[in-house]
Design a protein around this motif. Structure first.
Motif, short mmCIF file in Angstrom:
data_model
loop_
_atom_site.label_atom_id
_atom_site.label_comp_id
_atom_site.label_asym_id
_atom_site.label_seq_id
_atom_site.Cartn_x
_atom_site.Cartn_y
_atom_site.Cartn_z
N ARG A 27 0.83 -1.21 0.00
CA ARG A 27 0.00 0.00 0.00
C ARG A 27 0.86 1.26 0.00
O ARG A 27 0.58 2.22 -0.71
N ALA A 28 1.94 1.25 0.77
CA ALA A 28 2.85 2.41 0.80
C ALA A 28 3.53 2.59 -0.56
O ALA A 28 3.66 3.72 -1.05
N LEU A 29 3.94 1.50 -1.17
CA LEU A 29 4.55 1.56 -2.50
C LEU A 29 3.57 2.15 -3.51
O LEU A 29 3.91 3.03 -4.30
N LEU A 33 4.03 5.51 -5.74
CA LEU A 33 3.95 5.47 -7.20
C LEU A 33 2.93 6.48 -7.70
O LEU A 33 3.15 7.15 -8.71
N TRP A 34 1.83 6.60 -7.02
CA TRP A 34 0.76 7.54 -7.38
C TRP A 34 1.24 8.99 -7.25
O TRP A 34 0.98 9.82 -8.10
N GLU A 35 1.98 9.27 -6.18
CA GLU A 35 2.32 10.66 -5.84
C GLU A 35 3.56 11.20 -6.54
O GLU A 35 3.72 12.42 -6.60
N CYS A 36 4.45 10.36 -6.98
CA CYS A 36 5.72 10.90 -7.48
C CYS A 36 6.10 10.29 -8.82
O CYS A 36 5.45 9.40 -9.31
N GLU A 37 7.18 10.77 -9.37
CA GLU A 37 7.65 10.33 -10.68
C GLU A 37 8.73 9.24 -10.59
O GLU A 37 9.34 8.91 -11.59
N VAL A 40 9.12 2.22 -10.36
CA VAL A 40 8.89 1.11 -9.44
C VAL A 40 10.21 0.53 -8.92
O VAL A 40 10.40 0.40 -7.71
N LEU A 41 11.10 0.17 -9.82
CA LEU A 41 12.36 -0.46 -9.37
C LEU A 41 13.21 0.50 -8.55
O LEU A 41 13.92 0.07 -7.63
N ASP A 42 13.14 1.79 -8.85
CA ASP A 42 13.87 2.76 -8.04
C ASP A 42 13.28 2.83 -6.63
O ASP A 42 14.02 2.90 -5.64
N LEU A 43 11.96 2.80 -6.53
CA LEU A 43 11.34 2.80 -5.20
C LEU A 43 11.69 1.53 -4.44
O LEU A 43 11.99 1.58 -3.25
N PHE A 120 -0.57 2.49 -11.11
CA PHE A 120 -0.54 3.43 -10.00
C PHE A 120 0.20 4.71 -10.40
O PHE A 120 -0.25 5.83 -10.12
N ARG A 121 1.31 4.54 -11.06
CA ARG A 121 2.10 5.70 -11.48
C ARG A 121 1.39 6.48 -12.59
O ARG A 121 1.32 7.70 -12.54
N THR A 122 0.86 5.78 -13.58
CA THR A 122 0.18 6.48 -14.67
C THR A 122 -1.10 7.14 -14.18
O THR A 122 -1.46 8.23 -14.62
#
Length: 137
Positions: A27-29, A33-37, A40-43, A120-122
């Motif tokens: 959930r934190a991930l 992903l939603w909030e920043c640019e 995934v692999l960097d996070l 999530f990111r998109t």
């Protein structure tokens, strides 16, 4: 499993973040992903030392310094990350117990909820631009 969306709405994100059956690390991930640019692999490469909760920012990602203002953590992100980190002073940021999340587990958990992990990111990017319709539109 068939993926239902390539972008997640704010309403759907709230629903997923409130689902306690999903491990907190996922959930934190998803929220980051939603909030920043950040990718995934960097996070997933982040360690406890890469997060500055007091400064509300990610200080590093994939061995690089993150520029001031590049990633600002929302109240909700700080809350989830504080709970996730607990009293850990070191180690991987996104961990379940003493085990860091791996790519396959991240992909599988998102797919079990009907989404690709990149949705999530998109979805967040579209939401920030204002081009993602909200529920009922």
């Amino acid at each position: 499993m068939t993926l239902t969306d390539d972008r997640i709405t704010a309403e759907r994100l709230d629903e997923l973040l409130g689902d306690d059956s999903v491990p907190l690390a996922h959930r934190a991930l998803w929220l980051l992903l939603w909030e920043c640019e950040v990718k995934v692999l960097d996070l997933l490469s982040l360690t406890r030392g890469d997060i500055d909760l007091a400064g509300r920012r990610v200080a590093g990602a994939s061995g690089r310094t993150v520029a001031e203002g590049e990633v600002f953590l929302s109240d909700r992100a700080v809350e989830l990350l504080t709970e996730l980190i607990g009293d850990r002073g070191a180690g991987p940021l996104f961990a379940v117990g003493d085990r860091s999340l791996g790519w396959e587990e991240v992909v599988r958990t998102a797919e079990e909820r009907g989404h690709g992990v990149h949705a999530f990111r998109t979805g967040g990017k579209s939401h920030r631009r204002g081009d993602l319709p909200e529920a009922g539109e």
